[in-house]
Design an enzyme around this catalytic site. Structure first.
Site, PDB file in Angstrom:
ATOM      1  N   ASP A   1      55.248 -55.260 -10.360  1.00 37.03           N
ATOM      2  CA  ASP A   1      56.023 -56.023  -9.882  1.00 37.03           C
ATOM      3  C   ASP A   1      56.620 -56.300  -8.580  1.00 37.03           C
ATOM      4  OD1 ASP A   1      57.270 -53.915 -12.406  1.00 37.03           O
ATOM      5  OD2 ASP A   1      57.342 -51.984 -11.369  1.00 37.03           O
ATOM      6  N   GLU A   2      54.926 -57.270  -8.391  1.00 38.26           N
ATOM      7  CA  GLU A   2      55.015 -58.066  -6.987  1.00 38.26           C
ATOM      8  C   GLU A   2      55.751 -59.197  -6.960  1.00 38.26           C
ATOM      9  OE1 GLU A   2      52.532 -56.500  -9.056  1.00 38.26           O
ATOM     10  OE2 GLU A   2      50.840 -55.692  -8.469  1.00 38.26           O
TER      11      GLU A   2
ATOM     12  N   LYS B   1      55.520 -61.820  -9.666  1.00 40.02           N
ATOM     13  CA  LYS B   1      54.729 -62.320 -10.391  1.00 40.02           C
ATOM     14  C   LYS B   1      55.714 -63.318 -11.461  1.00 40.02           C
ATOM     15  CE  LYS B   1      52.880 -58.354 -12.565  1.00 40.02           C
ATOM     16  NZ  LYS B   1      53.411 -57.862 -11.681  1.00 40.02           N
TER      17      LYS B   1
ATOM     18  N   LYS C   1      58.647 -64.279 -10.793  1.00 41.00           N
ATOM     19  CA  LYS C   1      59.505 -65.498 -10.349  1.00 41.00           C
ATOM     20  C   LYS C   1      58.073 -66.357 -10.046  1.00 41.00           C
ATOM     21  CE  LYS C   1      60.506 -66.631  -5.670  1.00 41.00           C
ATOM     22  NZ  LYS C   1      61.687 -66.589  -4.243  1.00 41.00           N
TER      23      LYS C   1
ATOM     24  N   GLY D   1      57.703 -56.079 -17.274  1.00 40.08           N
ATOM     25  CA  GLY D   1      59.152 -56.896 -17.084  1.00 40.08           C
ATOM     26  C   GLY D   1      58.934 -57.233 -15.826  1.00 40.08           C
ATOM     27  N   HIS D   2      58.967 -58.536 -16.239  1.00 40.00           N
ATOM     28  CA  HIS D   2      58.827 -59.775 -15.036  1.00 40.00           C
ATOM     29  C   HIS D   2      60.397 -60.775 -15.063  1.00 40.00           C
ATOM     30  CE1 HIS D   2      54.274 -60.711 -16.240  1.00 40.00           C
ATOM     31  NE2 HIS D   2      54.479 -58.887 -15.670  1.00 40.00           N
TER      32      HIS D   2
ATOM     33  N   GLN E   1      51.156 -56.285 -14.671  1.00 38.97           N
ATOM     34  CA  GLN E   1      51.049 -54.792 -14.158  1.00 38.97           C
ATOM     35  C   GLN E   1      50.603 -55.165 -13.158  1.00 38.97           C
ATOM     36  OE1 GLN E   1      49.699 -55.003 -18.179  1.00 38.97           O
ATOM     37  NE2 GLN E   1      52.143 -53.837 -18.029  1.00 38.97           N
TER      38      GLN E   1
ATOM     39  N   THR F   1      61.793 -52.720 -16.517  1.00 41.41           N
ATOM     40  CA  THR F   1      61.378 -52.321 -17.908  1.00 41.41           C
ATOM     41  C   THR F   1      62.245 -50.931 -18.152  1.00 41.41           C
ATOM     42  OG1 THR F   1      60.168 -53.208 -18.189  1.00 41.41           O
ATOM     43  CG2 THR F   1      59.648 -51.939 -20.043  1.00 41.41           C
TER      44      THR F   1
ATOM     45  N   GLY G   1      64.781 -49.422 -15.566  1.00 41.47           N
ATOM     46  CA  GLY G   1      65.656 -48.855 -15.183  1.00 41.47           C
ATOM     47  C   GLY G   1      64.862 -47.738 -13.592  1.00 41.47           C
ATOM     48  N   ARG G   2      63.940 -47.195 -14.055  1.00 39.93           N
ATOM     49  CA  ARG G   2      63.433 -45.887 -13.196  1.00 39.93           C
ATOM     50  C   ARG G   2      63.198 -46.584 -11.507  1.00 39.93           C
ATOM     51  NH1 ARG G   2      58.229 -43.950 -15.463  1.00 39.93           N
ATOM     52  NH2 ARG G   2      57.756 -46.051 -15.538  1.00 39.93           N
TER      53      ARG G   2
ATOM     54  N   ARG H   1      61.653 -46.655  -8.171  1.00 46.08           N
ATOM     55  CA  ARG H   1      59.936 -47.462  -7.455  1.00 46.08           C
ATOM     56  C   ARG H   1      59.821 -46.477  -6.402  1.00 46.08           C
ATOM     57  NH1 ARG H   1      61.424 -53.750  -8.801  1.00 46.08           N
ATOM     58  NH2 ARG H   1      60.334 -53.469 -10.496  1.00 46.08           N
TER      59      ARG H   1
HETATM   60  P1  GDP Z   1      56.562 -58.515 -11.401  1.00 46.06           P
HETATM   61  O1  GDP Z   1      56.847 -57.422 -13.039  1.00 46.06           O
HETATM   62  O2  GDP Z   1      55.691 -59.075 -10.566  1.00 46.06           O
HETATM   63  O3  GDP Z   1      57.116 -60.204 -12.234  1.00 46.06           O
HETATM   64  O4  GDP Z   1      58.528 -58.234 -10.917  1.00 46.06           O
HETATM   65  P2  GDP Z   1      59.849 -57.209 -10.635  1.00 46.06           P
HETATM   66  O5  GDP Z   1      60.456 -58.606 -12.028  1.00 46.06           O
HETATM   67  O6  GDP Z   1      59.075 -56.435 -11.553  1.00 46.06           O
HETATM   68  O7  GDP Z   1      60.142 -56.977 -10.336  1.00 46.06           O
HETATM   69  C1  GDP Z   1      60.394 -58.212  -8.698  1.00 46.06           C
HETATM   70  C2  GDP Z   1      61.725 -58.198  -8.273  1.00 46.06           C
HETATM   71  O8  GDP Z   1      62.325 -58.472  -6.671  1.00 46.06           O
HETATM   72  C3  GDP Z   1      62.422 -58.720  -9.007  1.00 46.06           C
HETATM   73  O9  GDP Z   1      64.276 -57.867  -8.913  1.00 46.06           O
HETATM   74  C4  GDP Z   1      62.430 -60.217  -8.792  1.00 46.06           C
HETATM   75  O10 GDP Z   1      64.218 -60.967  -9.311  1.00 46.06           O
HETATM   76  C5  GDP Z   1      62.481 -59.753  -7.095  1.00 46.06           C
HETATM   77  N1  GDP Z   1      62.235 -60.599  -6.578  1.00 46.06           N
HETATM   78  C6  GDP Z   1      61.048 -61.629  -6.593  1.00 46.06           C
HETATM   79  N2  GDP Z   1      60.847 -61.902  -5.608  1.00 46.06           N
HETATM   80  C7  GDP Z   1      61.759 -61.733  -4.347  1.00 46.06           C
HETATM   81  C8  GDP Z   1      61.644 -62.340  -3.182  1.00 46.06           C
HETATM   82  O11 GDP Z   1      61.258 -62.601  -2.449  1.00 46.06           O
HETATM   83  N3  GDP Z   1      62.931 -61.796  -2.354  1.00 46.06           N
HETATM   84  C9  GDP Z   1      63.691 -60.665  -2.960  1.00 46.06           C
HETATM   85  N4  GDP Z   1      64.524 -59.832  -2.156  1.00 46.06           N
HETATM   86  N5  GDP Z   1      63.309 -59.990  -4.628  1.00 46.06           N
HETATM   87  C10 GDP Z   1      62.710 -61.239  -5.002  1.00 46.06           C
HETATM   88  P1  IMO Z   2      54.798 -55.565 -14.505  1.00 45.86           P
HETATM   89  O1  IMO Z   2      54.708 -56.349 -15.258  1.00 45.86           O
HETATM   90  C1  IMO Z   2      54.919 -51.481 -12.303  1.00 45.86           C
HETATM   91  C2  IMO Z   2      53.066 -48.010 -15.162  1.00 45.86           C
HETATM   92  C3  IMO Z   2      53.412 -46.881 -15.862  1.00 45.86           C
HETATM   93  C4  IMO Z   2      52.765 -46.277 -15.441  1.00 45.86           C
HETATM   94  C5  IMO Z   2      51.415 -47.044 -16.027  1.00 45.86           C
HETATM   95  C6  IMO Z   2      51.407 -46.498 -17.719  1.00 45.86           C
HETATM   96  O2  IMO Z   2      56.378 -55.707 -14.343  1.00 45.86           O
HETATM   97  O3  IMO Z   2      54.236 -55.207 -13.603  1.00 45.86           O
HETATM   98  P2  IMO Z   2      51.728 -47.799 -19.581  1.00 45.86           P
HETATM   99  O4  IMO Z   2      53.523 -47.840 -19.981  1.00 45.86           O
HETATM  100  O5  IMO Z   2      51.777 -49.059 -19.726  1.00 45.86           O
HETATM  101  O6  IMO Z   2      51.562 -46.586 -20.432  1.00 45.86           O
HETATM  102  O7  IMO Z   2      52.389 -47.240 -17.777  1.00 45.86           O
HETATM  103  O8  IMO Z   2      51.697 -47.662 -15.244  1.00 45.86           O
HETATM  104  N1  IMO Z   2      52.928 -49.798 -15.335  1.00 45.86           N
HETATM  105  C7  IMO Z   2      53.791 -50.945 -14.656  1.00 45.86           C
HETATM  106  N2  IMO Z   2      54.367 -50.444 -13.690  1.00 45.86           N
HETATM  107  N3  IMO Z   2      54.941 -52.779 -13.686  1.00 45.86           N
HETATM  108  C8  IMO Z   2      54.160 -52.566 -14.835  1.00 45.86           C
HETATM  109  O9  IMO Z   2      54.312 -54.352 -15.160  1.00 45.86           O
HETATM  110  C9  IMO Z   2      54.252 -51.702 -15.044  1.00 45.86           C
HETATM  111  N4  IMO Z   2      53.443 -51.141 -16.774  1.00 45.86           N
HETATM  112  C10 IMO Z   2      52.678 -50.371 -16.685  1.00 45.86           C
HETATM  113  O10 IMO Z   2      54.783 -46.986 -14.612  1.00 45.86           O
HETATM  114  O11 IMO Z   2      53.034 -45.081 -13.787  1.00 45.86           O
HETATM  115 MG    MG Z   3      57.836 -55.448 -13.035  1.00 42.37          MG
END
Ligand code: GDP
Ligand code: IMO
Ligand code: MG
Length: 429
Positions: A13-14, A16, A18, A40-41, A223, A299, A301-302, A304
């Site tokens: 969830d860094e 990626k 975006k 969940g991107h 991930q 993905t 809603g938990r 973080r």
């Molecule tokens: P991913 O799994 O690495 O693609 O990241 P996620 O989508 O799960 O989580 C990143 C969250 O941060 C999303 O809700 C994005 O819309 C949001 N986001 C990404 N970059 C930024 C940023 O620079 N600032 C803010 N406020 N939100 C961001």
């Molecule tokens: P993105 O691509 C954050 C975590 C789960 C759990 C562990 C194993 O959005 O960054 P799994 O479903 O693979 O058996 O879960 O990994 N996890 C993630 N955490 N972002 C994800 O994907 C994740 N995909 C799996 O929460 O701790």
């Molecule tokens: Mg994500």
């Protein structure tokens, strides 16, 4: 040409999605190489939010080809939902979406086993997304799995039934949990029809030919590196290789084809699910980061878990991935802090250390923090790095210095354009 890679350096969830969406316009192909619907991107543009799970984050860029690589595990039900959602947006994409025949299929019973085994683990549970990821990769390495290419075979249904039976016998070992197999199977077979209609490819040939003909390819990780099956905080990890090495077996390309490795880190740190997290903030500050950063799983809603940025952890994943440039996201979430902490070292076994121990779960690691002054102002509208408040530059410079890799992009909001290309290297300390 070389394949550039974007991947997460923390626990996922860094941001990626975006960054892939933003940079995709420089490429011809975006390819996912591992993971599945546990990802969940999130992409935001024109005021709209889109969450992708299996489909690569280049899908909204016109003419760009998107490949779901052989290292990915696909659930036809989730894929169907994603396709339905994309169809609603009006974007035309079906002729630009290619699926590897060697990608493995997540069966409904894989999800059932995931739920049953997690529930059996009780307090030791991993906190899986319960999307069937672990059981599907287990069947892959156990040489029992079904692949996308198999759905075209005349005996597919028999093979499906045989694997389902095997799963049902495994499930007898676990306490019963609620799972409506019949309803899930109905959706699964409907999704399978859609999958059948997509362009299926031998992705290893497809990608290598594209490279040879000069196409620019971006590999999209899912991930984060700390969730890697080999190098993450095992057993609290996912079941695939999330590090850059995963690109080779997840797309069928040689190590020599890898070009830039773009590592993404938040300006702080999050983790969802169980497992060690040395810089976790369990009090008010952690809650503030969660609320301000909207830190709830894309993905599941938990909520973080949130904490400070962790230099030893990042140096570890930078080493594993061979990161050549960094992207720092969510800097705007730190706008209101008087002081921002950065974990510069760990203290364990009676001394200060730069390396992670064998098992973070069993070693009481104490992060050593250094404080940096905040900037106490909004970053809205900043588009040039020179216009960033000096304390943002100081923090980014300090991170860059301690990680020894240049930061190329600083992200300051969720929208596609809310980022700053950093051209001048400002180094403090
Ligand atoms: P991913 O799994 O690495 O693609 O990241 P996620 O989508 O799960 O989580 C990143 C969250 O941060 C999303 O809700 C994005 O819309 C949001 N986001 C990404 N970059 C930024 C940023 O620079 N600032 C803010 N406020 N939100 C961001
Ligand atoms: P993105 O691509 C954050 C975590 C789960 C759990 C562990 C194993 O959005 O960054 P799994 O479903 O693979 O058996 O879960 O990994 N996890 C993630 N955490 N972002 C994800 O994907 C994740 N995909 C799996 O929460 O701790
Ligand atoms: Mg994500």
């Amino acid at each position: 040409m070389k394949i550039d890679v974007i991947l997460g350096l923390q626990w996922g969830d860094e941001g990626k999605g975006k960054i892939v969406d933003y940079l995709a316009s420089n490429y011809d192909i975006v390819a996912r190489f591992q993971g599945g619907p546990n990802a969940g991107h999130t992409l935001k543009f024109d005021g709209q939010k889109h969450v992708l799970h299996t489909i690569p984050s280049g899908i909204f860029r016109e003419n760009l080809i998107n490949v779901i690589g052989n290292g990915v595990v696909i659930d036809p039900i989730t894929l169907q939902k994603e396709i339905d959602n994309l169809n609603k947006t009006g974007v035309s994409f079906l002729d630009r979406l290619f699926v590897a025949k060697k990608a493995h299929l997540i069966l409904p019973t894989h999800r059932h086993i995931d739920a049953a085994t997690e529930s059996f683990k009780g307090k030791e549970k991993i906190g899986s997304t319960l999307k069937g990821i672990g059981p599907t990769y287990m069947d892959k390495t156990g040489r029992n799995g079904l692949r996308v290419g198999d759905i075209m075979l005349p005996n597919f249904k028999e093979r499906y039934e045989a694997l389902k039976e095997k799963h049902n016998s495994i499930l007898k070992l676990y306490p019963e949990i609620d799972f409506d197999l019949k309803a899930e199977e109905e959706k699964w077979f409907a999704g399978l029809e859609t999958l059948r209609s997509l362009k299926q490819i031998n992705s290893e040939y497809f990608i290598n030919k594209a490279l040879k003909s000069g196409k620019r390819i971006l590999a999209e990780g899912a991930q984060g590196s700390m969730l890697d099956i080999d190098f993450g905080t095992y057993p609290f990890v996912t079941s695939s290789n999330t590090v850059s090495a995963g690109v080779c077996n997840g797309l069928g390309v040689a190590p020599s084809t890898i070009g830039e490795v773009i590592g993404i880190t938040k300006a702080y740190c999050t983790r969802v699910g169980s497992g060690p997290f040395p810089t976790e903030l369990t009090g008010e500050v952690g809650e503030y980061l969660r609320a301000e950063g909207g830190e709830f799983g894309a993905t599941t809603g938990r909520p973080r878990r949130c904490g400070w940025i962790d230099i030893p952890q990042l140096n570890y994943t930078i080493m594993l991935n061979g990161v050549t440039q960094l992207v720092v996201t969510k800097v705007d979430i730190l706008n209101n802090f008087d002081e921002i902490s950065v974990a510069t070292h760990y203290h364990y076994d009676g001394k200060q250390q730069d390396e992670l121990p064998f098992d973070l779960s069993n070693v009481p690691v104490e992060p050593v923090y250094k404080q940096y002054p905040g900037w106490k102002q909004s970053l809205d509208g900043v588009r040039n790095y020179e216009d960033m408040p000096i304390n943002v530059k100081n923090l980014v410079g300090a991170i860059e210095n301690q990680l020894n890799v240049p930061v190329s992009i600083v992200s300051i909001g969720p929208e596609r354009q809310e980022l700053v290309m950093k051209e001048i290297k400002e180094l403090v300390n």
